[in-house]
Design an enzyme around this catalytic site. Structure first.
Site, PDB file in Angstrom:
ATOM      1  N   TYR A  67       0.667  -1.520  -0.179  1.00  0.00           N
ATOM      2  CA  TYR A  67      -0.149  -0.246  -0.022  1.00  0.00           C
ATOM      3  C   TYR A  67       0.711   1.371  -0.425  1.00  0.00           C
ATOM      4  O   TYR A  67       2.439   1.449   0.516  1.00  0.00           O
ATOM      5  CB  TYR A  67      -1.208   0.026   1.206  1.00  0.00           C
ATOM      6  CG  TYR A  67      -0.812  -0.424   3.198  1.00  0.00           C
ATOM      7  CD1 TYR A  67       0.357   0.633   3.046  1.00  0.00           C
ATOM      8  CD2 TYR A  67      -0.962  -0.569   3.583  1.00  0.00           C
ATOM      9  CE1 TYR A  67       0.671   1.091   4.541  1.00  0.00           C
ATOM     10  CE2 TYR A  67      -0.643  -0.814   5.041  1.00  0.00           C
ATOM     11  CZ  TYR A  67       0.398  -0.109   5.145  1.00  0.00           C
ATOM     12  OH  TYR A  67       0.736   0.250   6.430  1.00  0.00           O
ATOM     13  N   THR A  68       0.446   2.622  -0.268  1.00  0.00           N
ATOM     14  CA  THR A  68       1.181   3.119  -0.787  1.00  0.00           C
ATOM     15  C   THR A  68       0.999   4.525   0.465  1.00  0.00           C
ATOM     16  O   THR A  68       1.804   5.003   0.863  1.00  0.00           O
ATOM     17  CB  THR A  68       0.486   4.500  -1.632  1.00  0.00           C
ATOM     18  OG1 THR A  68      -0.436   4.818  -1.727  1.00  0.00           O
ATOM     19  CG2 THR A  68       0.767   3.311  -3.069  1.00  0.00           C
ATOM     20  N   GLU A 135       1.521  -1.438  -6.353  1.00  0.00           N
ATOM     21  CA  GLU A 135       1.366  -0.105  -4.864  1.00  0.00           C
ATOM     22  C   GLU A 135      -0.367  -0.284  -5.334  1.00  0.00           C
ATOM     23  O   GLU A 135      -1.014  -0.416  -5.963  1.00  0.00           O
ATOM     24  CB  GLU A 135       1.805   1.171  -5.394  1.00  0.00           C
ATOM     25  CG  GLU A 135       3.339   0.431  -4.703  1.00  0.00           C
ATOM     26  CD  GLU A 135       3.853   1.022  -3.787  1.00  0.00           C
ATOM     27  OE1 GLU A 135       2.585   0.985  -2.650  1.00  0.00           O
ATOM     28  OE2 GLU A 135       5.203   1.008  -3.330  1.00  0.00           O
ATOM     29  N   HIS A 182       4.747  -6.263   1.364  1.00  0.00           N
ATOM     30  CA  HIS A 182       5.859  -6.054   0.652  1.00  0.00           C
ATOM     31  C   HIS A 182       6.814  -6.465   2.864  1.00  0.00           C
ATOM     32  O   HIS A 182       7.731  -6.571   3.494  1.00  0.00           O
ATOM     33  CB  HIS A 182       6.231  -4.554   1.573  1.00  0.00           C
ATOM     34  CG  HIS A 182       7.390  -3.454   1.066  1.00  0.00           C
ATOM     35  ND1 HIS A 182       7.589  -2.226   1.545  1.00  0.00           N
ATOM     36  CD2 HIS A 182       8.613  -4.004   1.008  1.00  0.00           C
ATOM     37  CE1 HIS A 182       8.808  -2.369   0.677  1.00  0.00           C
ATOM     38  NE2 HIS A 182       9.060  -2.994   1.012  1.00  0.00           N
TER      39      HIS A 182
HETATM   40 ZN   LIG Z   1       5.921  -1.710   0.317  1.00  0.00          ZN
END
Ligand SMILES: [Zn+2]
Length: 296
Positions: A67-68, A135, A182
């Site tokens: 996620y951003t 993303e 991530h």
């Molecule tokens: Zn990331």
């Protein structure tokens, strides 16, 4: 005195020296011509690709989801002008063309995007080299005094994530074990895509993996799901599954690593405590892994 004896070289010697000089000059000229010819000549060659080697696979081995933690404007600025990037950005409100949502491709898939950073998964490091990064515009996850706050992922956004991921997985033959967050590959410093990311829904749609509840129950047995187990038992299983962990890590890091695993596979409680359910989930995942031959 020897005057009168050196009025000049003998004639034969002069001819020999002249001959040598001419030979040297000729060789230099021939060399010059060869170099010039090499420079001017196009590289003519054919490639015969009719014979195929068995020992080869895709350069792209992993799909990494993020996620951003920013709104659309901030996400675009970060991903297009800074030192980080991703192959795709899924906006919170994607453009629609005739009912078909649009994913933004910011880096061509043939190029390396800078989304994973220092990372590790199943024996591989620096996953930027071998992954596609997506993303997702999302406000992110934050710990609070009483628990945590996290921005939800609306269904239409997840539908686009699934559609894009399925296409990428199919084209590169990415193993379900290699569809990761991530926070799986860089758990020391990253929490994305966070506890509200619907990994279970994605797995049901063919994106990634989710443990079979029947197998989890089998491994749990009659134990209370929150019954404590030894931390090394959890960490050893996590290491076997693919996480960058060792039982000898400092205690604070041990809990953080287990929390990252739980955030992905047991988001109802990701305090990082080693419990029987976490162990059972790992056993169920490792069972599939073993059945698949430990696909890497
Ligand atoms: Zn990331």
């Amino acid at each position: 005195m020897d005057s009168g004896k050196r009025r000049g070289r003998p004639r034969a010697a002069r001819i020999t020296w002249a001959f040598r000089l001419i030979v040297v000059l000729c060789l230099c000229y021939i060399g010059y011509l060869l170099v010039e010819k090499e420079k001017a000549a196009p590289l003519f060659y054919h490639v015969d690709s009719s014979q195929k080697a068995a020992g080869a696979d895709e350069r792209i081995q992993f799909l990494v989801l993020h996620y951003t933690a920013e709104d659309f404007t901030g996400s675009m600025k970060t991903l297009t002008t800074g030192q980080v990037s991703a192959h795709y950005l899924i906006p919170l409100h994607p453009d629609n063309a005739a009912g078909i949502p649009t994913a933004l491709r910011l880096v061509d898939e043939s190029r390396r995007a800078w989304h994973a950073g220092e990372s590790y998964w199943r024996g591989r490091e620096n996953l930027n080299d071998t992954s596609i990064g997506i993303e997702i515009e999302n406000g992110g996850y934050y710990r609070t005094l009483t628990g945590y706050d996290a921005a939800p992922y609306p269904p239409h956004q997840i539908a686009l994530v699934i559609a894009l991921s399925r296409d990428i997985i199919k084209r590169y033959h990415i193993s379900p074990f290699n569809v990761v967050g991530h926070s799986d590959i860089a758990w020391r410093r990253k929490q994305d895509p966070g506890p509200l990311f619907p990994w279970r829904q994605l797995a049901a749609a063919g994106v990634g993996i989710w443990p079979d509840q029947n197998r989890v129950n089998f491994y749990l047995g009659k134990r209370d799901p929150r019954q404590r187990v030894a931390m090394p038992a959890i960490l050893q299983r996590m290491a076997r599954y693919g996480y960058d962990v060792t039982p000898g890590m400092p205690v604070a890091l041990q809990q953080k690593a287990v929390a990252a695993f739980q955030m992905h596979f047991r988001p109802t409680d990701f305090r990082g405590l080693p419990d029987a359910e976490t162990e059972a989930i790992l056993d169920a995942l490792l069972e599939v892994d073993a059945r698949e031959g430990g696909a890497r």
